[in-house]
Scaffold this motif. Structure first.
Motif, PDB file in Angstrom:
ATOM      1  N   MET A 128       0.831  -1.210   0.000  1.00 57.87           N
ATOM      2  CA  MET A 128       0.000   0.000   0.000  1.00 57.87           C
ATOM      3  C   MET A 128       0.855   1.245   0.000  1.00 57.87           C
ATOM      4  N   VAL A 132      -7.523   0.343  -7.050  1.00 57.97           N
ATOM      5  CA  VAL A 132      -8.390  -0.131  -5.964  1.00 57.97           C
ATOM      6  C   VAL A 132      -9.569  -0.887  -6.567  1.00 57.97           C
ATOM      7  N   ILE A 153      -0.061   3.312   7.603  1.00 52.71           N
ATOM      8  CA  ILE A 153       0.282   2.701   6.326  1.00 52.71           C
ATOM      9  C   ILE A 153       1.765   2.892   6.031  1.00 52.71           C
ATOM     10  N   ILE A 162      -2.649  -1.496 -15.432  1.00 51.71           N
ATOM     11  CA  ILE A 162      -3.549  -0.414 -15.040  1.00 51.71           C
ATOM     12  C   ILE A 162      -2.747   0.732 -14.433  1.00 51.71           C
ATOM     13  N   ARG A 163      -1.690   0.375 -13.698  1.00 54.93           N
ATOM     14  CA  ARG A 163      -0.844   1.393 -13.084  1.00 54.93           C
ATOM     15  C   ARG A 163      -0.260   2.327 -14.144  1.00 54.93           C
ATOM     16  N   GLN A 164       0.060   1.752 -15.308  1.00 57.01           N
ATOM     17  CA  GLN A 164       0.719   2.552 -16.333  1.00 57.01           C
ATOM     18  C   GLN A 164      -0.202   3.567 -16.987  1.00 57.01           C
ATOM     19  N   ALA A 166      -3.566   4.569 -15.549  1.00 53.13           N
ATOM     20  CA  ALA A 166      -4.637   5.165 -14.762  1.00 53.13           C
ATOM     21  C   ALA A 166      -4.188   5.417 -13.340  1.00 53.13           C
ATOM     22  N   ASP A 222      -7.777   6.250  -0.467  1.00 58.10           N
ATOM     23  CA  ASP A 222      -8.255   4.871  -0.328  1.00 58.10           C
ATOM     24  C   ASP A 222      -8.836   4.577   1.056  1.00 58.10           C
ATOM     25  N   LEU A 278      -6.894   5.025  -7.813  1.00 54.27           N
ATOM     26  CA  LEU A 278      -8.241   4.546  -7.480  1.00 54.27           C
ATOM     27  C   LEU A 278      -8.730   3.498  -8.471  1.00 54.27           C
ATOM     28  N   SER A 279      -8.251   3.574  -9.718  1.00 53.53           N
ATOM     29  CA  SER A 279      -8.591   2.513 -10.670  1.00 53.53           C
ATOM     30  C   SER A 279      -7.980   1.195 -10.234  1.00 53.53           C
ATOM     31  N   LEU A 296       3.082   1.095  -3.657  1.00 55.81           N
ATOM     32  CA  LEU A 296       2.300   1.249  -4.882  1.00 55.81           C
ATOM     33  C   LEU A 296       1.153   2.233  -4.693  1.00 55.81           C
ATOM     34  N   ARG A 297       0.957   2.665  -3.465  1.00 52.46           N
ATOM     35  CA  ARG A 297      -0.008   3.728  -3.148  1.00 52.46           C
ATOM     36  C   ARG A 297      -1.435   3.394  -3.547  1.00 52.46           C
ATOM     37  N   PHE A 298      -1.834   2.162  -3.297  1.00 52.21           N
ATOM     38  CA  PHE A 298      -3.254   1.858  -3.446  1.00 52.21           C
ATOM     39  C   PHE A 298      -3.663   0.753  -2.485  1.00 52.21           C
ATOM     40  N   ALA A 299      -4.915   0.814  -2.050  1.00 48.38           N
ATOM     41  CA  ALA A 299      -5.447  -0.184  -1.126  1.00 48.38           C
ATOM     42  C   ALA A 299      -5.829  -1.416  -1.935  1.00 48.38           C
ATOM     43  N   ARG A 337      -6.190  10.112   3.058  1.00 42.97           N
ATOM     44  CA  ARG A 337      -5.798   9.430   1.823  1.00 42.97           C
ATOM     45  C   ARG A 337      -7.027   8.894   1.109  1.00 42.97           C
ATOM     46  N   THR A 343     -10.160   7.870 -16.767  1.00 40.98           N
ATOM     47  CA  THR A 343      -9.542   7.675 -15.463  1.00 40.98           C
ATOM     48  C   THR A 343      -8.064   8.053 -15.490  1.00 40.98           C
TER      49      THR A 343
END
Lengths: 304, 331
Positions: free
Chosen positions: A26, A110, A250, A100-102, A104, B97, A107-108, A29-32, B95, B326
């Motif tokens: 998290m 997530v 986190i 998807i990371r590349q 968007a 998320d 949040l996409s 890569l900064r996403f849940a 944050r 997005t």
């Protein structure tokens, strides 16, 4: 009371193992990642397959280790499952998340992780069936520690706690004493600067998935050893594992370990005051409490 | 013939109810960029709120006030909005998320309340008995189903028109501005946290409305209706139709609902007997594949967001139009 506390410590050890990789992923890569807890289920079922395979190939491996219901076949299967789950975590990242990371935002990711979790969970259901399963059909007898109040402990539970703590200690040493550990922390701290210093970002991302997958697989096997295997186990651990990362802050590995124990013990003690049907909601109450009192967790840094 | 028409009426009623929920989600995700991982809880709040306020009284059961339909429906909507407000105020400053995690937690907590708080929600057996509006006056069940469909479509039209106006108003422009670049919006003196909260609460209230209509349609609600898969279905509808586009949201609802009921029918009919237990599992995998596949290959959906283009911003608008919806920041 004491029984609930002990059970809580055990659950806490399993949640902690699961939360370590999640908090790193998290942060880096900064996403849940909502598919993360499914790695626990993957690990547990891979271990089941190899346990049966080893038992069939090497009859001697069916011998139980000491007083445990764990036998040599399952011990070997645990190692295979850790490697296989780590690899599948890397594969899922390559297949889905990296693409998807590349293109968007986080949040996409997530969103995609929700979909990945749904696919993984139901593939497991399809392959292994809805029914709960056990590694060993033999009854694991509990040892009575005290009769009043009644306190029971199974040898398996002691083993699981010790093994979980050992894995955490090993990972702690890797993180603090090795060059690889420094590189890992550097990437989590500041990816751009770490790259300037010659750390390969993609290798570190793969390493985080590998380690996270392996630790989650161990957590899954430990849970299945002391309870049972079910396709929903990943889903049931999702909220506790997230609660542990939020409690710890986190990105903080030590925070995640502490958070895991807090969540486990709180859920165990919650049985004292609420009917067991509400216990799944306990991690949610912990999350709310942390967000109210200390939104960045015990060891987290402020981050927008 | 009447069988086909009445099935069609049933199909469209359900699609219309789900489309309302998708419109609510579109305001949150499509226009404001808020991730709601617990759609089912807000839908369920509307449903249970309606049944508690408008249901018939039963021994040992709180609620059953037999309030008239509009009051009960409004009560359910209010309950959904209240929950959203409480969650939003805690998480929207943090944050991004955190909202996803907290709303997922709301759904888990909501499910354990519906399954366990028998005095309030009836537990596993659920709540039943609701005087549907005009049911007694119309009498004939077939005519009533058509009238109910008309009511659902009227609600859908009202929500659609309301949200279209909202999105085109300066307020809607502000929501998109926050979604695209929060710092820039803040530098213009806007308060992103408050605007996000308002959009989140409003979107959840719309989901509550859908839930209330659902419960009054069946005059029955139980934890089975509120399975976590509902969240995924509504998400799949939005991503297929096109996040940010209200017409897309409705199109997605109809398409996914058709695919869901159609695949259920085919599996029940043609799948081997030993597989019947797993038809739901196969459908879940399909929903998961739709979500992941759309995100990977067509994140803008079938009907992409129509970007409002200002006259002087031709060049910038062309550039952003060629970008994915997005595609905010790439790492």
């Amino acid at each position: 009371m004491i029984q609930n506390l002990l059970d809580g410590v055990l659950t806490g050890a399993i949640v902690s193992l699961g939360a370590i990789g999640l908090t790193m992923a998290m942060h880096m890569l900064r996403f849940a990642n909502f598919s993360y807890a499914e790695l626990m289920a993957i690990g547990a079922y891979v271990a089941l397959v190899f346990d049966r395979l080893f038992e069939a190939l090497i009859p001697a491996a069916r011998a139980a280790i000491g007083p445990l219901s764990l036998n040599w076949a399952l011990a070997a299967a645990l190692v295979v499952a850790m490697a296989a789950t780590g690899l599948s975590a890397v594969a899922i990242d390559r297949l889905v998340f990296r693409r998807i990371r590349q293109r968007a935002g986080p949040l996409s990711m997530v969103f995609a992780s929700f979909g990945v979790a749904l696919i993984l969970r139901n593939l497991i259901t399809l392959i292994f069936g809805l029914k709960a399963q056990l590694y060993s059909q033999e009854i694991a007898f509990a040892v009575i520690l005290s009769r009043d109040p009644l306190i029971l402990i199974k040898p398996d539970q002691v083993f699981v706690l010790a093994a979980a703590l050992a894995l955490m200690l090993i990972f702690h040493l890797v993180l603090t004493r090795t060059t690889f550990g420094f590189a890992l922390r550097a990437v989590a701290e500041n990816p751009a600067l770490a790259q300037v210093a010659g750390v390969r970002l993609s290798a570190m991302v793969a390493a985080v998935w590998m380690i996270g997958g392996a630790l989650s697989a161990a957590a899954g096997v430990f849970y299945a050893l002391t309870n049972h295997l079910a396709p929903t186990m990943g889903h049931n651990f999702l909220l506790p594992v997230f609660a542990a990362t939020i409690v710890g802050g986190i990105g903080s590995v030590h925070g995640a370990v502490l958070g895991g124990f807090i969540v486990g013990i709180a859920s165990g003690l919650a049985l004292q005051i609420m009917p067991s049907g509400y216990v799944p909601a306990m991690p949610f109450l912990i999350i709310l409490a942390v967000l109210l009192l200390r939104p960045h967790g015990l060891f987290g840094e402020e981050q927008a | 013939m009447i069988g086909v028409v009445s099935y069609l009426a049933f199909f469209l009623t359900m699609a219309g109810i789900l489309a309302i929920a998708v419109l609510g989600l579109n305001l949150q995700w499509g226009n404001t960029g808020l991730f709601n991982g617990g759609v089912v809880a807000f839908f369920g709040a509307g449903a249970y709120g309606l049944m508690i306020l408008g249901g018939r009284p039963e021994a040992g059961q709180f609620g059953g006030f037999q309030l008239p339909f509009p009051v009960a429906l409004a009560g359910g909507v209010l309950l959904a909005a209240l929950i959203a407000w409480a969650v939003g105020i805690l998480t929207l400053r943090l944050r991004h998320d955190y909202l996803a995690i907290a709303t997922f937690g709301v759904a888990v907590a909501f499910e354990s309340v519906t399954r366990n708080a028998e005095w309030l929600t009836g537990g596993a057996k659920g709540l039943r008995g609701f005087h549907r509006p005009l049911e007694a006056a119309i009498g004939d069940p077939f005519l009533f189903s058509l009238a109910f469909l008309a009511m659902v479509l009227a609600f859908l039209a009202a929500v659609y028109l309301g949200l279209e106006r909202l999105v085109r108003s300066p307020y809607g422009r502000l929501l998109r501005a926050i979604r695209e670049d929060e710092t820039a919006a803040r530098s213009l003196g806007k308060n992103p946290a408050r605007l996000r909260l308002a959009a989140f609460v409003l979107g959840s209230a719309v989901m509550g409305l859908a839930g209330g209509l659902y419960a009054s349609f069946y005059a029955f609600i139980s934890p089975q209706d509120m399975a976590p898969i509902l969240t995924f279905q509504i998400w799949a509808m939005l991503i297929v139709g096109g996040a940010g586009n209200n017409r897309g949201a409705i199109l997605g609802a109809v398409l996914i609902w058709a695919a869901w009921t159609g695949s259920g029918f085919l599996l029940a009919r043609h799948a081997p007997a030993e597989f019947q237990l797993y038809t739901g599992t196969i459908q879940y995998i399909m929903i998961g594949l739709v979500i992941v596949g759309m995100l990977m290959w067509r994140p803008q959906g079938l009907l992409p967001e129509r970007l409002a283009i200002s006259q002087t911003g031709g060049e910038a608008a062309r550039r952003s139009a060629s970008r994915d919806l997005t595609g905010r920041e790439t790492e």
